[in-house]
Design an enzyme around this catalytic site. Structure first.
Site, PDB file in Angstrom:
ATOM      1  N   HIS A   1      22.053   9.585  31.281  1.00  0.00           N
ATOM      2  CA  HIS A   1      22.643  10.480  30.278  1.00  0.00           C
ATOM      3  C   HIS A   1      23.056   9.689  29.030  1.00  0.00           C
ATOM      4  O   HIS A   1      24.243   9.595  28.741  1.00  0.00           O
ATOM      5  CB  HIS A   1      23.884  11.176  30.869  1.00  0.00           C
ATOM      6  CG  HIS A   1      23.631  12.067  32.038  1.00  0.00           C
ATOM      7  ND1 HIS A   1      24.659  12.586  32.817  1.00  0.00           N
ATOM      8  CD2 HIS A   1      22.485  12.551  32.569  1.00  0.00           C
ATOM      9  CE1 HIS A   1      24.142  13.354  33.770  1.00  0.00           C
ATOM     10  NE2 HIS A   1      22.832  13.332  33.656  1.00  0.00           N
TER      11      HIS A   1
ATOM     12  N   HIS B   1      16.776   8.355  35.832  1.00  0.00           N
ATOM     13  CA  HIS B   1      17.385   9.437  35.055  1.00  0.00           C
ATOM     14  C   HIS B   1      18.774   8.991  34.597  1.00  0.00           C
ATOM     15  O   HIS B   1      19.579   8.528  35.408  1.00  0.00           O
ATOM     16  CB  HIS B   1      17.497  10.695  35.915  1.00  0.00           C
ATOM     17  CG  HIS B   1      18.295  11.793  35.286  1.00  0.00           C
ATOM     18  ND1 HIS B   1      18.005  12.311  34.047  1.00  0.00           N
ATOM     19  CD2 HIS B   1      19.386  12.471  35.725  1.00  0.00           C
ATOM     20  CE1 HIS B   1      18.879  13.255  33.762  1.00  0.00           C
ATOM     21  NE2 HIS B   1      19.743  13.371  34.759  1.00  0.00           N
TER      22      HIS B   1
ATOM     23  N   HIS C   1      20.980  17.258  27.996  1.00  0.00           N
ATOM     24  CA  HIS C   1      21.273  16.727  29.330  1.00  0.00           C
ATOM     25  C   HIS C   1      21.063  15.211  29.423  1.00  0.00           C
ATOM     26  O   HIS C   1      21.987  14.484  29.767  1.00  0.00           O
ATOM     27  CB  HIS C   1      20.414  17.464  30.381  1.00  0.00           C
ATOM     28  CG  HIS C   1      20.668  17.036  31.792  1.00  0.00           C
ATOM     29  ND1 HIS C   1      20.680  17.912  32.852  1.00  0.00           N
ATOM     30  CD2 HIS C   1      20.913  15.823  32.336  1.00  0.00           C
ATOM     31  CE1 HIS C   1      20.935  17.253  33.976  1.00  0.00           C
ATOM     32  NE2 HIS C   1      21.081  15.976  33.676  1.00  0.00           N
TER      33      HIS C   1
ATOM     34  N   GLU D   1       9.192  -1.724  16.876  1.00  0.00           N
ATOM     35  CA  GLU D   1       8.641  -1.972  18.214  1.00  0.00           C
ATOM     36  C   GLU D   1       8.433  -0.682  19.023  1.00  0.00           C
ATOM     37  O   GLU D   1       7.755  -0.707  20.052  1.00  0.00           O
ATOM     38  CB  GLU D   1       9.559  -2.915  18.996  1.00  0.00           C
ATOM     39  CG  GLU D   1       9.787  -4.221  18.253  1.00  0.00           C
ATOM     40  CD  GLU D   1       9.317  -5.450  19.005  1.00  0.00           C
ATOM     41  OE1 GLU D   1       9.498  -5.470  20.221  1.00  0.00           O
ATOM     42  OE2 GLU D   1       8.777  -6.356  18.362  1.00  0.00           O
TER      43      GLU D   1
ATOM     44  N   GLU E   1      18.471  15.473  42.204  1.00  0.00           N
ATOM     45  CA  GLU E   1      17.216  15.476  41.439  1.00  0.00           C
ATOM     46  C   GLU E   1      16.041  14.945  42.265  1.00  0.00           C
ATOM     47  O   GLU E   1      15.032  14.509  41.711  1.00  0.00           O
ATOM     48  CB  GLU E   1      17.358  14.669  40.133  1.00  0.00           C
ATOM     49  CG  GLU E   1      18.470  15.111  39.200  1.00  0.00           C
ATOM     50  CD  GLU E   1      18.302  16.516  38.612  1.00  0.00           C
ATOM     51  OE1 GLU E   1      17.295  17.187  38.918  1.00  0.00           O
ATOM     52  OE2 GLU E   1      19.207  16.944  37.870  1.00  0.00           O
TER      53      GLU E   1
HETATM   54  O1  2HA Z   1      24.669  14.168  38.627  1.00  0.00           O
HETATM   55  O2  2HA Z   1      22.524  13.506  36.581  1.00  0.00           O
HETATM   56  O3  2HA Z   1      21.061  15.695  36.715  1.00  0.00           O
HETATM   57  C1  2HA Z   1      23.399  13.652  38.719  1.00  0.00           C
HETATM   58  C2  2HA Z   1      22.621  14.146  37.591  1.00  0.00           C
HETATM   59  C3  2HA Z   1      21.964  15.462  37.726  1.00  0.00           C
HETATM   60 ZN    ZN Z   2      21.572  14.431  34.907  1.00  0.00          ZN
END
Ligand code: 2HA
Ligand code: ZN
Length: 287
Positions: free
Chosen positions: A149, A147, A218, A177, A123
């Site tokens: 998940h 980033h 995602h 909040e 990414e």
């Molecule tokens: O594997 O999260 O979006 C890494 C990630 C790709």
């Molecule tokens: Zn990801």
């Protein structure tokens, strides 16, 4: 021996490096980084880069896959592709690397880390495009792009319309909040193939206005001035998503909610500007 002014340090001994590793480990413990999921980057301050430059060993230039001229000459600490967050705290120089951006802003080279031959995260274009936008709109104060998940926000992308208005309205409504933590709201990116500049360009468009963007089915991107604020933003949004899912799972009607006047009171008390399109009382009913 302590040298004044030009003290040289090991990367692993720097506070910013330790804070990065701790945040990554916290994210893993939250359950947001299964396998090699997620990635994290930090735009290193000039002074911090100088302190460790003796340990830099430059490799060859490679294309970023995006144009980031406003990041020319900057250094980033960034997770490696295929690396597991759960290993960062025990093998930081294997899982992490420092990269330098060339003067044209279209290539990078590794100067530290990835000792077993890794590359920066898949990414990388999204991270750098987000850094470029946030550096510009914040006057240089934003330094972290994250980033992850987190499961509750991902679950919501299957049952809520994929719009900034609905996600912001619903998440603000779950926890008092929230509008104070993300007063600008959050953006939503429809499902796209990850790992390229296309999703990066779509995400950084949203980062012009927001500090967080959900990637449908995602995960999420969060940005901030430092590790605490960025982790805290991810945590707050994910917690609010969990509360929304819990109350929806009961199948019971809402008997009360934060109303329009109460949002206005909050805005006044905490001196934030809340966009009316996110506090439209009719919206929830229209879903
Ligand atoms: O594997 O999260 O979006 C890494 C990630 C790709
Ligand atoms: Zn990801």
């Amino acid at each position: 021996m302590k040298m004044i002014g030009t003290e040289k340090m090991r990367v692993e001994d720097c506070e910013w490096f330790k804070d990065f590793v701790r945040m990554a480990d916290d994210g893993y413990r939250m359950g947001w980084h299964e396998r090699n999921g997620g990635n994290l980057s930090y735009r290193i301050k000039d002074r911090e880069a100088k302190e460790v430059s003796d340990s830099f060993n430059a490799s060859v230039w490679k294309p970023v896959g995006a144009q980031v001229p406003e990041l020319a000459g900057e250094y980033f600490l960034i997770t490696g592709t295929g690396k597991y967050f759960r290993n960062i705290c025990i093998r930081p120089s294997d899982t992490l690397g420092i990269i330098e951006i060339n003067p044209e802003g279209d290539s990078y080279r590794t100067v530290w880390g990835y000792v077993n031959g890794a590359e920066p995260t898949s990414e990388l274009p999204t991270h750098l495009l987000n850094h470029q936008v946030k550096k510009r709109v914040s006057g240089g104060t934003y330094r972290v792009v994250y980033h992850a998940h987190p499961e509750n926000i991902i679950a919501l992308t299957f049952i809520l319309p994929l719009s900034d208005e609905v996600f912001t309205r619903e998440l603000w409504g779950m926890m008092t909040e929230c509008p104070i933590v993300f007063p600008a709201g959050i953006g939503v990116v429809p499902w796209m193939v990850p790992g390229g500049s296309e999703i990066g360009l779509k995400t950084c468009e949203l980062m012009e206005k927001y500090d967080a963007a959900v990637w449908a089915h995602h995960g999420m991107f969060a940005t901030g001035v430092d590790f605490d604020l960025t982790f805290g933003l991810m945590h707050t949004i994910e917690k609010s998503a969990a509360i929304l899912l819990k109350q929806m799972s009961t199948g019971r009607e809402r008997l009360s909610a934060i109303d329009q006047d109460q949002f206005k009171e909050l805005a006044e008390r905490f001196r934030v500007t809340l966009d009316d399109r996110f506090i439209d009382q009719g919206l929830t009913e229209r879903i």
